[in-house]
Design a protein around this motif. Sequence first.
Motif, mmCIF file in Angstrom:
data_model
loop_
_atom_site.group_PDB
_atom_site.id
_atom_site.type_symbol
_atom_site.label_atom_id
_atom_site.label_comp_id
_atom_site.label_asym_id
_atom_site.label_seq_id
_atom_site.Cartn_x
_atom_site.Cartn_y
_atom_site.Cartn_z
ATOM 1 N N GLN A 224 -5.415 16.251 3.880
ATOM 2 C CA GLN A 224 -4.206 15.444 3.758
ATOM 3 C C GLN A 224 -3.992 15.060 2.293
ATOM 4 O O GLN A 224 -4.956 14.870 1.532
ATOM 5 C CB GLN A 224 -4.307 14.176 4.609
ATOM 6 N N PRO A 225 -2.740 14.926 1.852
ATOM 7 C CA PRO A 225 -2.484 14.506 0.471
ATOM 8 C C PRO A 225 -3.110 13.149 0.188
ATOM 9 O O PRO A 225 -3.078 12.250 1.031
ATOM 10 C CB PRO A 225 -0.947 14.427 0.416
ATOM 11 N N SER A 226 -3.671 12.998 -0.994
ATOM 12 C CA SER A 226 -4.296 11.719 -1.362
ATOM 13 C C SER A 226 -3.293 10.588 -1.313
ATOM 14 O O SER A 226 -3.617 9.456 -0.906
ATOM 15 C CB SER A 226 -4.909 11.828 -2.770
ATOM 16 N N SER A 227 -2.039 10.895 -1.706
ATOM 17 C CA SER A 227 -1.003 9.849 -1.703
ATOM 18 C C SER A 227 -0.730 9.361 -0.286
ATOM 19 O O SER A 227 -0.478 8.167 -0.074
ATOM 20 C CB SER A 227 0.278 10.386 -2.334
ATOM 21 N N PHE A 228 -0.789 10.276 0.694
ATOM 22 C CA PHE A 228 -0.596 9.865 2.088
ATOM 23 C C PHE A 228 -1.733 8.958 2.542
ATOM 24 O O PHE A 228 -1.502 7.920 3.180
ATOM 25 C CB PHE A 228 -0.511 11.088 2.997
ATOM 26 N N LEU A 229 -2.982 9.345 2.222
ATOM 27 C CA LEU A 229 -4.125 8.535 2.647
ATOM 28 C C LEU A 229 -4.065 7.140 2.035
ATOM 29 O O LEU A 229 -4.471 6.157 2.674
ATOM 30 C CB LEU A 229 -5.428 9.237 2.261
ATOM 31 N N LYS A 230 -3.520 7.030 0.813
ATOM 32 C CA LYS A 230 -3.361 5.712 0.195
ATOM 33 C C LYS A 230 -2.305 4.894 0.927
ATOM 34 O O LYS A 230 -2.492 3.716 1.226
ATOM 35 C CB LYS A 230 -2.975 5.870 -1.280
ATOM 36 N N GLU A 231 -1.167 5.541 1.214
ATOM 37 C CA GLU A 231 -0.065 4.829 1.877
ATOM 38 C C GLU A 231 -0.428 4.429 3.311
ATOM 39 O O GLU A 231 0.157 3.496 3.859
ATOM 40 C CB GLU A 231 1.197 5.691 1.875
ATOM 41 N N LEU A 232 -1.399 5.124 3.912
ATOM 42 C CA LEU A 232 -1.834 4.786 5.263
ATOM 43 C C LEU A 232 -2.256 3.326 5.346
ATOM 44 O O LEU A 232 -1.989 2.638 6.343
ATOM 45 C CB LEU A 232 -2.989 5.704 5.672
ATOM 46 N N GLY A 233 -2.887 2.826 4.314
ATOM 47 C CA GLY A 233 -3.363 1.445 4.297
ATOM 48 C C GLY A 233 -2.260 0.416 4.228
ATOM 49 O O GLY A 233 -2.518 -0.788 4.383
ATOM 50 N N GLN A 234 -1.010 0.859 4.007
ATOM 51 C CA GLN A 234 0.111 -0.070 3.899
ATOM 52 C C GLN A 234 0.879 -0.235 5.214
ATOM 53 O O GLN A 234 1.910 -0.908 5.249
ATOM 54 C CB GLN A 234 1.069 0.407 2.801
#
Length: 803
Positions: free
Chosen positions: A683-693
């Motif tokens: 998965q894109p790193s940016s997606f994994l970051k946004e998951l926490g939001q």
Amino acid sequence: MEGAMVSVATGAMSSVLAKLGELLHDKYKLATGVRKDIEFLMSELSFMNSLLCTLADVEDLDPVNKEWRDRVRELAYDIEDCIDLSVTQLDRASGDASQSGFFANLAQMLNMARESLLVARRIKELKARVIEESKRHKRYKLDGLVSSSSGASHNKVDLRMCALWEETKNLVGLDGPRDKIIRLLMPAEGEDEPSQQVRIVSIVGCAGLGKTTLANQVYQKIKGHFECEAFVSVSQNPHMKDVLMKICSQVGATATMGDDEPILVNKLRERLQHRRYIVVVDDIWHSDPWKIIGKALVKTSPGSIIIVTTRLKDVAESCCYSHHGRVYDMEPLDHNNSRRLFFKRIFDSEEKCPHELERASEDILKKCDGIPLAIISIASFLAADVPQSPDHWNKVKDSISSPGNKSVETMNSVLSLSYFNLPHHLRTCLLYLSAFPEDCIIGRDRLVSRWIAEGFVNAEPGESPYEAGLRYFNVLINRSLIQPWRVENGVVVSCRVHDVILSFLVSRSVEENFLTLLDPSSGLPPSRHSKVRRLSLQHIYQAENAVSQIKSVKPHVRSLAYFVDCGKELHPLTEFEVVHVLDLENCKSLRNDHLANIEVLVQLRYLSIRRTNVSELPDGIGQVQHLETIDISDTKVEKLPSTIVLLEKLARLFVSPVVQFPAEGFRKMKGLEQLTYLLIDGQPSSFLKELGQLTSLRILAVRCDDVNYEDSEWGIFTSSLHALCSHKLVDVGIFREVESTAIPVDSSFPAALHSLRKIFISPISSVPVWMGSLVNLEGLQLGIERFSPEDLRVLGGMPALET
């Protein structure tokens, strides 16, 4: 006022007042006269709704009141459809707020004026209909109609109910019949094996007697002696290709969707020719299906066994004819076993009953006539709703059919008691189960999500609609109206409806025009009703016939479910203007182009294309702004369109663990409450970051098959998991298919998991010490090879742990 409208009986007016109130919003700039007409509608409908609630509590209405009730229900549906379409058109006419300039503003004003006039005309027409029904009501008298709905509810499934149903699988009093049938089928120790034909037993008995339970007891006890095994339900209107496919899958015969019945029969014969097998053919209603199944089950396989269950003696005999079979007449439970089952449900004891209730208990059991389903149903009703006093229990006894009546009549009177004692909102949810075919295993999330989409669920303050729906589901389980089927860690994840209960629900659904079943035997629609609101397609062998029949009802259908393959000629879905629920699960012929222009379905709340061959979602999916649930699990979809992030109301997203998510924008999906199953790998790193939001996320299930726990990918995920736990996350599952590498749950794992109520992690090497501090944890599932004494000490320190 919105909350008051959600609980009305059988689905009508579930959200009409709230939607009328939405039209009064300042942004629509409706004329003063139109606003007054809307307020008038709200006042009149509020009164009509109260009256509908009262009428709903009367089991046998007189024809005049019944006719008025049906008229008002149809009026409520029409008003809701009108409002939905009007709001959508007004929103479109308002245009894109980002556009500016004189001509753009002028065009927007003209569009709004034109749509406002159309809305005003519709509102006046509806007002005239409401006035007419109000005048009609003045000629009606409703003396003696008293509401008796119970408001009881429970937040959790009573675990004793799961135990009771599990016990029912080993039903009291069935040991003797089970062992007798086994003696008929299996040689005793020291006897020679049967050398020639397959041995057949047909179990025959009335509805609710426990035939399936008995057959399953025999099956479970002896199936280990056979090379091949299968248990298949046939039911009243079988699709024989599906039945044969199920047998093939269980005995290991290779079959494809393209195989016709003769090919499947031959494949089964080839597979079973030289193998010892046991097959249970459950719930046969006619001898014709047996002729096909009988050809497939080789009769010269030494030592093999076939068990058939049926309600009909002639069918039982025809299954055994010429095969040296035996017919076993199943008897009702004797008095002692009836008492044991009855008392176990009410008093959690097989023997003890308060002395003052002994006589009433005996009288009620006499009415139940030894039928286990009747005993469990009436006992659940008494346990949930009736004070433990002789007077109250005697009133219940007097409501049950007299001794000597047919078992189905007895069951119907028992079910009527349970049904009419439910609160209106639960009654509606129970009635909705009539949309599912006989013997269907119904996923809890599928059912609850459809309830929500239909507007049947009214959440309490601080409760999400999904949590409220689970509460409804648990109450119906606790009252024995639906049967828990699959239980994981003390949580019921799927259910079934007994065919006697389903028959009762279908009868009421048709009577109240709540649901239309489209199959070869039912016709479309009931003659005294003009419109079809909810459509369930079952047992359609020729899909093209369904297309022609649907044409006349499509504008009014708000719920469409296929329980058969849709075929190549699927009716254009975009013509269902007001559809809220679109359930196409298991439609193998469904193609990508069938979902084209899905953005037209502006009222769609629930979309399931689970277990289909669809490989991509259209970009237009992002315009279906009311979508709350999308299920694309077990499809060929490998990538979500970037427009998915525009669905800010989406609450539940079920995907296969191969799906790739958009790199940007996922943080916009603030309404997402459940995400299952997310593959971390790739998965894109940016997606994994946004998951926490995703601050509303409550349930998260992920797979990490090829994750390198030393890479940043895992670190980003655990950081997001830490953030989610500080918001609303209460249920998390993390697992990998390859169990050679344990998931690290120590230093790299979030420590802020104290709010979680359920955890599933597999595999791990040991139980981490921090897990002992999870004071709210109720359910725990760990993939661990062996527990050490220290692991058990950690688990023992969890105060809330139940399973």
